[in-house]
Design a protein around this motif. Structure first.
Motif, short mmCIF file in Angstrom:
data_model
loop_
_atom_site.label_atom_id
_atom_site.label_comp_id
_atom_site.label_asym_id
_atom_site.label_seq_id
_atom_site.Cartn_x
_atom_site.Cartn_y
_atom_site.Cartn_z
N ARG A 217 0.83 -1.20 0.00
CA ARG A 217 0.00 0.00 0.00
C ARG A 217 0.87 1.26 0.00
NH1 ARG A 217 -5.20 -0.02 1.56
NH2 ARG A 217 -5.03 2.07 0.69
N LEU B 195 -2.50 3.20 -9.35
CA LEU B 195 -3.75 2.47 -9.24
C LEU B 195 -3.84 1.38 -10.29
CD1 LEU B 195 -6.00 5.60 -8.78
CD2 LEU B 195 -5.79 3.78 -7.10
N GLU C 79 -17.05 -0.64 -17.41
CA GLU C 79 -16.87 -0.30 -16.00
C GLU C 79 -15.56 -0.86 -15.49
OE1 GLU C 79 -21.61 -0.21 -14.84
OE2 GLU C 79 -20.38 -1.90 -14.24
N PHE D 295 -11.36 -0.49 -9.32
CA PHE D 295 -10.02 -0.09 -8.91
C PHE D 295 -9.60 -0.76 -7.61
CE2 PHE D 295 -8.71 3.34 -11.72
CZ PHE D 295 -9.89 3.62 -12.39
N GLY D 296 -8.30 -0.97 -7.50
CA GLY D 296 -7.71 -1.35 -6.23
C GLY D 296 -7.48 -0.10 -5.39
N PRO D 297 -6.97 -0.30 -4.16
CA PRO D 297 -6.77 0.84 -3.25
C PRO D 297 -5.54 1.68 -3.58
CG PRO D 297 -6.05 -1.18 -2.21
CD PRO D 297 -6.68 -1.58 -3.51
N GLN E 20 -19.24 7.21 -16.57
CA GLN E 20 -19.27 6.66 -15.22
C GLN E 20 -18.87 7.73 -14.22
OE1 GLN E 20 -16.59 3.42 -15.92
NE2 GLN E 20 -17.91 2.79 -17.59
N TYR F 19 -17.31 8.08 -10.28
CA TYR F 19 -16.60 7.41 -9.20
C TYR F 19 -16.45 8.38 -8.04
CZ TYR F 19 -14.93 4.01 -12.71
OH TYR F 19 -14.84 3.05 -13.70
N GLN G 262 -13.74 8.88 -4.78
CA GLN G 262 -12.46 8.42 -4.23
C GLN G 262 -12.22 9.11 -2.90
OE1 GLN G 262 -9.03 9.38 -6.63
NE2 GLN G 262 -7.77 7.81 -5.67
N GLY H 261 -6.44 8.17 0.25
CA GLY H 261 -5.70 6.93 0.47
C GLY H 261 -6.34 5.70 -0.12
N GLU H 262 -7.40 5.87 -0.90
CA GLU H 262 -8.10 4.72 -1.49
C GLU H 262 -8.23 4.91 -3.00
OE1 GLU H 262 -8.26 2.87 2.09
OE2 GLU H 262 -8.91 2.02 0.16
N GLY H 263 -8.62 3.83 -3.68
CA GLY H 263 -8.88 3.93 -5.11
C GLY H 263 -10.29 4.41 -5.38
N PRO H 264 -10.57 4.85 -6.59
CA PRO H 264 -11.93 5.28 -6.95
C PRO H 264 -12.91 4.11 -6.87
CG PRO H 264 -10.32 6.03 -8.58
CD PRO H 264 -9.62 5.06 -7.70
N VAL H 265 -14.11 4.40 -6.39
CA VAL H 265 -15.16 3.39 -6.29
C VAL H 265 -16.29 3.78 -7.24
CG1 VAL H 265 -16.88 2.32 -4.80
CG2 VAL H 265 -14.59 2.80 -3.91
N LEU H 266 -16.68 2.85 -8.09
CA LEU H 266 -17.72 3.12 -9.08
C LEU H 266 -19.06 3.38 -8.39
CD1 LEU H 266 -18.52 3.14 -12.12
CD2 LEU H 266 -19.05 0.71 -11.86
N THR I 7 -23.11 3.99 -13.80
CA THR I 7 -22.82 4.11 -15.23
C THR I 7 -24.10 4.56 -15.93
OG1 THR I 7 -21.19 2.34 -15.16
CG2 THR I 7 -22.13 2.87 -17.30
N LEU J 238 -13.40 12.83 -3.50
CA LEU J 238 -13.10 13.31 -4.85
C LEU J 238 -14.04 12.60 -5.81
CD1 LEU J 238 -11.15 14.90 -6.76
CD2 LEU J 238 -9.80 12.79 -6.90
N LEU K 65 -15.12 11.76 -9.56
CA LEU K 65 -14.51 11.67 -10.88
C LEU K 65 -15.54 11.19 -11.89
CD1 LEU K 65 -11.32 9.75 -9.73
CD2 LEU K 65 -11.30 12.07 -10.63
N LEU L 4 -10.98 4.38 -20.69
CA LEU L 4 -11.77 5.44 -20.08
C LEU L 4 -10.97 6.73 -20.08
CD1 LEU L 4 -13.36 3.79 -16.89
CD2 LEU L 4 -14.47 4.33 -19.07
N PHE M 69 -10.73 10.18 -18.07
CA PHE M 69 -11.15 10.73 -16.79
C PHE M 69 -11.12 12.25 -16.80
CE2 PHE M 69 -11.75 7.37 -13.70
CZ PHE M 69 -11.23 6.28 -14.37
N GLY M 70 -12.08 12.84 -16.10
CA GLY M 70 -12.05 14.27 -15.83
C GLY M 70 -11.07 14.55 -14.70
#
Lengths: 115, 111
Positions: free
Chosen positions: A9, A90, A103, A106-108, B33, B35, B37, B40-45, B48, B86, B88, B99, B101-102
């Motif tokens: 991480r 990422l 779609e 993403f990972g962390p 789509q 997302y 974020q 400290g983490e990745g974007p979560v969907l 769509t 955040l 996105l 994809l 991204f903006g």
């Protein structure tokens, strides 16, 4: 938990080191991606793998070397990096479904600091 | 030049207020789509959207895809501190699975 894991991480490395980032997806997807996210910049797509073949390399310097041994695993090998390479890296995965609805999950991320 | 422009870049509001985030482009996308974020983490969907004019609701979040499939908006009603993050937007073209991204909108909801 998105079904995509990344290790480590956090990573701090010197400019002469060699390290690898690992990504694993448990979603049954067949496309995987590496992105770089720097402060105040949009997500930058680095590499795309489709069915374990690299299909895109967005002018990424050769000090970044991706590897996709199977559809569940993706690596990013790093060597002789520069301080400006410090960023959040990422990994994402998706299906290759048609219809234009790609779609990505993403990972962390791995927070990389190059000293 | 970004293909997808998000506005505003930053938004700070009080808990309970409403907010809208915009995602605009001169290009047509086959899908778009959104997302979220967190640090400290990745974007979560989140969602769509595929059809021009489509509206989708996810609890207090309403997403709209423009009729011409060039723009989208995200509206949050009665924002809560848990909505902080955040946001996105990302567009997909008809061919390939890339994809775009903006630049993102950073939302801060203060209690």
């Amino acid at each position: 938990e998105t079904g995509v894991t990344q290790t480590p991480r956090h990573l701090v490395m010197g400019m002469t080191n060699k390290k690898s980032l690992k990504c694993e997806q448990h979603l049954g997807h067949n496309a995987m991606y590496w992105y770089k996210q720097s402060a105040k910049k949009p997500l930058e797509l680095m590499f795309v793998y489709s069915l374990e073949e690299r299909v895109e390399n967005n002018s990424v310097p050769s000090r970044f070397s991706p590897e996709c041994p199977n559809s569940s695993h993706l690596f990013l090998h790093l060597h002789t990096l520069q301080p400006e390479d410090s960023a959040l890296y990422l990994c994402a995965s998706s299906t290759l479904a048609g219809g234009g609805s790609y779609e990505q999950y993403f990972g962390p991320g791995t927070r990389l600091t190059v000293t | 030049t970004q293909l997808l422009e998000q506005s505003p870049q930053f938004l700070s509001i009080q808990e309970g207020e409403n907010l809208t985030v915009y995602c605009n482009s001169s290009s047509v996308f086959s899908s778009l789509q959104w997302y979220r974020q967190e640090p400290g983490e990745g974007p979560v969907l989140l969602v769509t959207v595929v059809t021009g004019g489509e509206v989708k609701k996810l609890k207090r979040l309403t997403f709209q895809f423009g009729d011409a499939r060039k723009d989208s908006s995200l509206h949050i009603t009665a924002a809560q501190p848990g909505d902080t993050g955040l946001y996105l937007c990302a567009g997909a073209k008809a061919a390939g699975n890339k994809l775009t991204f903006g630049g993102g909108t950073r939302v801060l909801v203060k209690p």
